[in-house]
Design an enzyme around this catalytic site. Structure first.
Site: not given
Length: 472
Positions: A88, A122, A172, A179, A244-245, A254
């Protein structure tokens, strides 16, 4: 353009169902805050003048060979399934092959709205960008598998959260951004061919020795088991262990409301959104097992004989707690200077931790002080420590070189929460000196450094950080 990045973008070749391609949103006045020269050398990223680097890593210029895209994924958030998440506020610029022969993602975080932003803007504000930069690089120096920080750029724009805050973009780096939630997306949709493609890709990229979906599950299990034990050994609390992490590479990913413990408590929670303590320090092993079960559920969907796969997956998952405990014990045995394996070691370590909880002993400083005889001073009531110390000395009777072992395993410095908050406050006011100092000191966390003793100190009562925030 003088900044050269040797992109080789394998994920972009998987097809549009895996992502949405788009360019970053330009920012008003990008200014380079930090650039990780050693990581850039590993990635074979050539540097240019500071303004050009700010333009690229702020999202205003797209380097040659980049194919910016937002990845699609789903995930369980605090146990509740969300069928559509995705990047996102992040865009994958592309991939490079490092000098070590490994493949790495380069991603801009805070690069503007994407197809998966929902109601978000965002963007990222300066605080979380600096936190992730410092903490991820500190984790790398501690020897814990992690994503890393290549660059931080101030945008010259205001990001609105509770109020107006300075904006920033983080660059990053990860072995990949695959994931558990990436697999969940296609499994839940019944897109079996895409799920098979993703599984084949993940095996080739991360675990080429793995055989099929269950081989991938076993490999992810082993990597995650090692990661969780490593977190526990340095007193780290991720804070948001949603699927999702959870990276299948076994890297920490994350850094939202993450934190390192000061005084030891098994039930320690920092995340402001974890109101029920789901992701407390001591719950991290069981949550890792739960996350692996969600991956297994997704992977099984592509198999012709799902019932047999269920039995195999169940056995793989049920083995995970003992794997985590074994690695946890190996790491903590070393932390108290023991190299030989003996029965009773688990009880010895557990007893120390219980006494540390009772005595409000600082996690990092207590373990470090075991090698210099100062651990007793970390306890509110030193007599709580004395009984354990006598048992420990008896156990160490036949150990050699234990002080050196403890000094190699127990850091002097960690990114303490109150120092991180102090750093962010100063940076918002335009002072990045503490940010630079933390990066320098935390790069060599196992060695005491002259003039840096204040960074070892536990927080005073008025400095204690009780809650950390995601920053989105």
């Amino acid at each position: 353009m003088t900044v050269q990045i040797p992109f080789d973008n394998s994920y972009a070749r998987l097809g549009p169902g895996f992502y949405t391609k788009q360019l970053p949103e330009p920012v008003r006045a990008p200014r380079l805050i930090a650039f990780n020269q050693s990581l850039a050398a590993l990635l074979q990223v050539g540097t240019g003048d500071l303004q050009e680097m700010a333009e690229i890593f702020g999202g205003n210029q797209t380097p040659q060979g980049a194919e910016p895209l937002a990845q699609a994924y789903a995930g369980h958030q605090f146990g509740n399934y969300n069928p559509q998440l995705g990047d996102g506020r992040a865009l994958l610029l592309g991939e490079v092959l490092g000098t070590d022969g490994k493949r790495y993602d380069i991603q801009l975080k805070g690069a503007g709205r994407t197809a998966y932003s929902r109601q978000g803007d965002g963007r990222a504000w300066l605080g979380p960008v600096l936190r992730e930069y410092v903490v991820s690089e500190a984790m790398h120096a501690l020897g814990v598998p992690t994503t890393r920080a290549l660059a931080a750029v101030a945008t010259g724009e205001t990001v609105w959260r509770e109020g107006g805050l300075p904006g920033a973009v983080l660059t990053r780096v990860a072995s990949s951004h695959l994931r558990v939630g990436t697999f969940q997306l296609f499994a839940a949709r019944g897109e079996i061919e895409a799920l098979k493609t993703l599984t084949t890709y993940a095996i080739a990229r991360h675990y080429p020795q793995a055989q099929g979906p269950m081989g991938l599950l076993r490999a992810v299990r082993d990597a995650q088991a090692g990661l969780i034990a490593a977190w526990m050994s340095v007193g780290f609390i991720h804070g948001v262990m949603n699927t999702d992490n959870c990276a299948i590479s076994g890297e920490t990913i994350d850094y939202g409301p993450c934190a390192f413990m000061d005084a030891y408590s098994a039930e320690q929670v920092f995340s402001s959104i974890d109101r029920m303590g789901r992701y407390a320090y001591s719950n991290q092993p069981s949550i890792a097992v739960w996350n692996l079960a969600q991956l297994a559920t997704a992977l099984i969907q592509q198999l012709d004989e799902p019932q047999a796969a269920v039995e195999e997956a169940t056995a793989i998952i049920h083995a995970m707690p003992s794997l985590i405990e074994a690695e946890w014990l190996r790491l903590f045995r070393r932390k108290i200077g023991l190299s030989a394996v003996m029965s009773g070691d688990l009880e010895l370590v557990s007893d120390l931790l219980q006494r540390m909880a009772e005595g409000r002993a600082d996690f990092t400083n207590t373990f470090r002080a075991l090698s210099d005889g100062g651990a007793r001073e970390e306890f509110d009531d030193p007599t709580v420590y004395d009984v354990w110390h006598a048992q420990w000395m008896q156990r160490r009777a036949n150990e050699h070189g234990s002080e050196a072992l403890m000094q190699r395993c127990n850091p002097v410095y960690i990114p303490r929460n109150h120092r991180i908050e102090e750093m962010i406050s100063a940076a918002v006011s335009g002072d990045f000196s503490l940010f630079e100092r933390l990066n320098r000191v935390l790069a060599t966390p196992f060695s005491a450094q002259e003039g840096e003793s204040d960074l070892r100190r536990s927080p005073a009562s008025n400095e204690v950080v009780r809650a950390t925030f995601c920053g989105t």
